[in-house]
Design a protein around this motif. Sequence first.
Motif, PDB file in Angstrom:
ATOM      1  N   LEU A 134      36.330 -36.120 -27.425  1.00 10.75           N
ATOM      2  CA  LEU A 134      36.898 -35.951 -26.078  1.00 10.75           C
ATOM      3  C   LEU A 134      36.579 -34.578 -25.484  1.00 10.75           C
ATOM      4  CD1 LEU A 134      40.410 -37.504 -26.876  1.00 10.75           C
ATOM      5  CD2 LEU A 134      38.526 -38.608 -25.660  1.00 10.75           C
ATOM      6  N   ALA A 135      35.531 -33.957 -26.013  1.00  7.22           N
ATOM      7  CA  ALA A 135      35.205 -32.573 -25.617  1.00  7.22           C
ATOM      8  C   ALA A 135      34.900 -32.434 -24.125  1.00  7.22           C
ATOM      9  CB  ALA A 135      34.016 -32.079 -26.437  1.00  7.22           C
ATOM     10  N   GLU A 136      34.419 -33.508 -23.489  1.00 12.25           N
ATOM     11  CA  GLU A 136      34.073 -33.428 -22.066  1.00 12.25           C
ATOM     12  C   GLU A 136      35.306 -33.285 -21.176  1.00 12.25           C
ATOM     13  OE1 GLU A 136      31.650 -36.707 -20.998  1.00 12.25           O
ATOM     14  OE2 GLU A 136      29.993 -36.175 -22.343  1.00 12.25           O
ATOM     15  N   ILE A 137      36.467 -33.679 -21.710  1.00 12.66           N
ATOM     16  CA  ILE A 137      37.719 -33.550 -20.944  1.00 12.66           C
ATOM     17  C   ILE A 137      38.698 -32.728 -21.807  1.00 12.66           C
ATOM     18  CG2 ILE A 137      39.431 -34.785 -19.558  1.00 12.66           C
ATOM     19  CD1 ILE A 137      37.743 -37.278 -19.855  1.00 12.66           C
ATOM     20  N   PRO A 138      38.633 -31.414 -21.739  1.00 13.73           N
ATOM     21  CA  PRO A 138      39.425 -30.557 -22.627  1.00 13.73           C
ATOM     22  C   PRO A 138      40.931 -30.857 -22.619  1.00 13.73           C
ATOM     23  CG  PRO A 138      37.822 -29.251 -21.409  1.00 13.73           C
ATOM     24  CD  PRO A 138      37.792 -30.634 -20.826  1.00 13.73           C
ATOM     25  N   VAL A 139      41.486 -31.134 -21.437  1.00 13.87           N
ATOM     26  CA  VAL A 139      42.929 -31.394 -21.354  1.00 13.87           C
ATOM     27  C   VAL A 139      43.295 -32.654 -22.134  1.00 13.87           C
ATOM     28  CG1 VAL A 139      44.846 -31.938 -19.808  1.00 13.87           C
ATOM     29  CG2 VAL A 139      43.149 -30.232 -19.127  1.00 13.87           C
ATOM     30  N   ILE A 140      42.488 -33.700 -21.963  1.00 15.21           N
ATOM     31  CA  ILE A 140      42.730 -34.948 -22.694  1.00 15.21           C
ATOM     32  C   ILE A 140      42.550 -34.729 -24.186  1.00 15.21           C
ATOM     33  CG2 ILE A 140      41.972 -37.340 -23.003  1.00 15.21           C
ATOM     34  CD1 ILE A 140      43.403 -36.823 -20.373  1.00 15.21           C
ATOM     35  N   ALA A 141      41.548 -33.923 -24.557  1.00 17.85           N
ATOM     36  CA  ALA A 141      41.305 -33.622 -25.976  1.00 17.85           C
ATOM     37  C   ALA A 141      42.517 -32.932 -26.584  1.00 17.85           C
ATOM     38  CB  ALA A 141      40.059 -32.755 -26.123  1.00 17.85           C
ATOM     39  N   TRP A 142      43.066 -31.953 -25.837  1.00 19.52           N
ATOM     40  CA  TRP A 142      44.243 -31.229 -26.348  1.00 19.52           C
ATOM     41  C   TRP A 142      45.447 -32.164 -26.458  1.00 19.52           C
ATOM     42  CZ3 TRP A 142      49.160 -30.229 -24.633  1.00 19.52           C
ATOM     43  CH2 TRP A 142      49.867 -29.241 -25.327  1.00 19.52           C
ATOM     44  N   LEU A 143      45.667 -32.983 -25.432  1.00 22.88           N
ATOM     45  CA  LEU A 143      46.804 -33.905 -25.450  1.00 22.88           C
ATOM     46  C   LEU A 143      46.678 -34.920 -26.587  1.00 22.88           C
ATOM     47  CD1 LEU A 143      47.312 -34.619 -21.636  1.00 22.88           C
ATOM     48  CD2 LEU A 143      48.849 -33.359 -23.151  1.00 22.88           C
ATOM     49  N   ALA A 144      45.463 -35.434 -26.795  1.00 23.41           N
ATOM     50  CA  ALA A 144      45.240 -36.412 -27.864  1.00 23.41           C
ATOM     51  C   ALA A 144      45.507 -35.787 -29.227  1.00 23.41           C
ATOM     52  CB  ALA A 144      43.814 -36.946 -27.796  1.00 23.41           C
ATOM     53  N   LYS A 145      45.037 -34.561 -29.408  1.00 20.63           N
ATOM     54  CA  LYS A 145      45.260 -33.865 -30.682  1.00 20.63           C
ATOM     55  C   LYS A 145      46.745 -33.584 -30.890  1.00 20.63           C
ATOM     56  CE  LYS A 145      44.027 -29.634 -33.174  1.00 20.63           C
ATOM     57  NZ  LYS A 145      43.279 -28.350 -33.101  1.00 20.63           N
ATOM     58  N   ALA A 146      47.423 -33.118 -29.831  1.00 19.34           N
ATOM     59  CA  ALA A 146      48.859 -32.826 -29.929  1.00 19.34           C
ATOM     60  C   ALA A 146      49.648 -34.092 -30.229  1.00 19.34           C
ATOM     61  CB  ALA A 146      49.354 -32.180 -28.633  1.00 19.34           C
ATOM     62  N   LEU A 147      49.293 -35.198 -29.566  1.00 24.49           N
ATOM     63  CA  LEU A 147      49.992 -36.464 -29.795  1.00 24.49           C
ATOM     64  C   LEU A 147      49.764 -36.961 -31.218  1.00 24.49           C
ATOM     65  CD1 LEU A 147      51.667 -38.817 -28.695  1.00 24.49           C
ATOM     66  CD2 LEU A 147      49.532 -39.873 -27.905  1.00 24.49           C
ATOM     67  N   ALA A 148      48.503 -36.881 -31.678  1.00 21.66           N
ATOM     68  CA  ALA A 148      48.194 -37.306 -33.042  1.00 21.66           C
ATOM     69  C   ALA A 148      48.979 -36.473 -34.061  1.00 21.66           C
ATOM     70  CB  ALA A 148      46.690 -37.181 -33.298  1.00 21.66           C
ATOM     71  N   CYS A 149      49.059 -35.168 -33.812  1.00 22.94           N
ATOM     72  CA  CYS A 149      49.802 -34.292 -34.721  1.00 22.94           C
ATOM     73  C   CYS A 149      51.304 -34.579 -34.661  1.00 22.94           C
ATOM     74  CB  CYS A 149      49.537 -32.831 -34.372  1.00 22.94           C
ATOM     75  SG  CYS A 149      47.890 -32.254 -34.836  1.00 22.94           S
ATOM     76  N   ALA A 150      51.813 -34.858 -33.449  1.00 24.47           N
ATOM     77  CA  ALA A 150      53.241 -35.145 -33.312  1.00 24.47           C
ATOM     78  C   ALA A 150      53.613 -36.421 -34.066  1.00 24.47           C
ATOM     79  CB  ALA A 150      53.614 -35.274 -31.833  1.00 24.47           C
ATOM     80  N   VAL A 151      52.775 -37.455 -33.953  1.00 25.04           N
ATOM     81  CA  VAL A 151      53.024 -38.708 -34.679  1.00 25.04           C
ATOM     82  C   VAL A 151      52.929 -38.462 -36.187  1.00 25.04           C
ATOM     83  CG1 VAL A 151      52.156 -41.032 -35.136  1.00 25.04           C
ATOM     84  CG2 VAL A 151      52.246 -40.173 -32.791  1.00 25.04           C
ATOM     85  N   GLY A 152      51.902 -37.709 -36.571  1.00 25.49           N
ATOM     86  CA  GLY A 152      51.770 -37.355 -37.989  1.00 25.49           C
ATOM     87  C   GLY A 152      52.965 -36.550 -38.472  1.00 25.49           C
ATOM     88  N   GLY A 153      53.469 -35.662 -37.609  1.00 28.46           N
ATOM     89  CA  GLY A 153      54.638 -34.862 -37.959  1.00 28.46           C
ATOM     90  C   GLY A 153      55.871 -35.719 -38.188  1.00 28.46           C
ATOM     91  N   LEU A 154      56.035 -36.744 -37.342  1.00 29.53           N
ATOM     92  CA  LEU A 154      57.160 -37.672 -37.521  1.00 29.53           C
ATOM     93  C   LEU A 154      57.065 -38.394 -38.862  1.00 29.53           C
ATOM     94  CD1 LEU A 154      57.545 -39.274 -33.979  1.00 29.53           C
ATOM     95  CD2 LEU A 154      59.249 -37.894 -35.178  1.00 29.53           C
ATOM     96  N   ILE A 155      55.852 -38.819 -39.221  1.00 30.62           N
ATOM     97  CA  ILE A 155      55.656 -39.520 -40.496  1.00 30.62           C
ATOM     98  C   ILE A 155      55.964 -38.588 -41.668  1.00 30.62           C
ATOM     99  CG2 ILE A 155      53.939 -40.633 -41.986  1.00 30.62           C
ATOM    100  CD1 ILE A 155      52.542 -41.569 -39.387  1.00 30.62           C
ATOM    101  N   VAL A 156      55.434 -37.364 -41.604  1.00 33.58           N
ATOM    102  CA  VAL A 156      55.698 -36.392 -42.672  1.00 33.58           C
ATOM    103  C   VAL A 156      57.190 -36.081 -42.755  1.00 33.58           C
ATOM    104  CG1 VAL A 156      55.323 -34.009 -43.425  1.00 33.58           C
ATOM    105  CG2 VAL A 156      53.401 -35.348 -42.569  1.00 33.58           C
ATOM    106  N   GLY A 157      57.823 -35.888 -41.590  1.00 38.12           N
ATOM    107  CA  GLY A 157      59.259 -35.598 -41.568  1.00 38.12           C
ATOM    108  C   GLY A 157      60.074 -36.719 -42.173  1.00 38.12           C
ATOM    109  N   PHE A 158      59.690 -37.963 -41.861  1.00 35.48           N
ATOM    110  CA  PHE A 158      60.369 -39.134 -42.431  1.00 35.48           C
ATOM    111  C   PHE A 158      60.250 -39.139 -43.955  1.00 35.48           C
ATOM    112  CE2 PHE A 158      59.855 -43.476 -44.063  1.00 35.48           C
ATOM    113  CZ  PHE A 158      61.104 -44.016 -43.749  1.00 35.48           C
TER     114      PHE A 158
END
Length: 314
Positions: free
Chosen positions: A266-290
């Motif tokens: 998603l490098a061509e759209i930096p904002v989307i790339a950042w949001l996608a990475k943050a969302l992926a990490c947030a979901v991963g964080g929920l799984i780890v927290g669980f």
Amino acid sequence: MASGFFALLDDISALVKASAASLDDIPAQVAKTTGKVSGIVIDDTAVTPKYVVGLDPSRELSIIFQIAKKSLINKVLILSPAALLLGYFAPWAITPILMLGGAYLCFEGYEKVHSMFSKHAEVKPEVADLEIITPEELEKARVKGAVRTDIILSAEIMAIAYSQVTEQSVVNQIIVMLAVAVFITVAVYGFVGFIVKADDIGVHLAQDKYHPATQKIGRGVVKFMPHFLSLLSYVGTAAMLWVGAEIIAHGIPFTTHLLHNLEVALAEIPVIAWLAKALACAVGGLIVGFLVEKLVILFKMVFIKKKEVQVNRI
């Protein structure tokens, strides 16, 4: 003899120039490191205001100052030296410690999300079970709780700060880490102080002695602050999850590559790339927290069972 003396002066001059060039990089290093810990800083900022809720408004800034002072002392005198010593004697320990801290952040974030959506009825304590304490004791307890939370977040901040300067000289490492400690502490608690006093500022501006436009701004601030604090709480929880998961991900080569590939895709759209990475990490964080929560529950059950067995034997 003279030529040797001048050669020595040339060496000293070259060393001074090299040191100066190295010191010129320090502001950039501080800025880069501060950016890396921005998620934790957001969480620290979001968490702290709750510790002054319900206390005497005239004591709010004093309480925040106490927390800030202890936070700075912990960063400068305990956490920074600890990170430097670990980096020198046991550099292999830095990543596991960061990952453990990341797991704790995921656990805390998951607990907050779980409490938001949990529909269990609140159990009201019996009046007889309530402990009556003085305002002074409550203030001390709040400060102690805030410092306990802060030291965990500060440990993550200083560990990440060290991980960004491992290739620098020892002098640069010390300067950068101290600069980060001071800058972040002042920024976080200065902003927290502004937040908790913003409603007072709004009330002051809303007085009749000011221009109608100023009064309108004051009333707007008073109405906006509760919504802002609520939003800040959500942002802090999200930051806790995504930062914790990203710290863990960077300690595992496979997940590091996954995040990198996601950013590249998603490098061509930096904002989307950042949001996608943050969302992926947030979901991963929920799984780890669980998962961490289940481990904590299991540990408590085993500990309680062992304690009961010991009591029965006695």
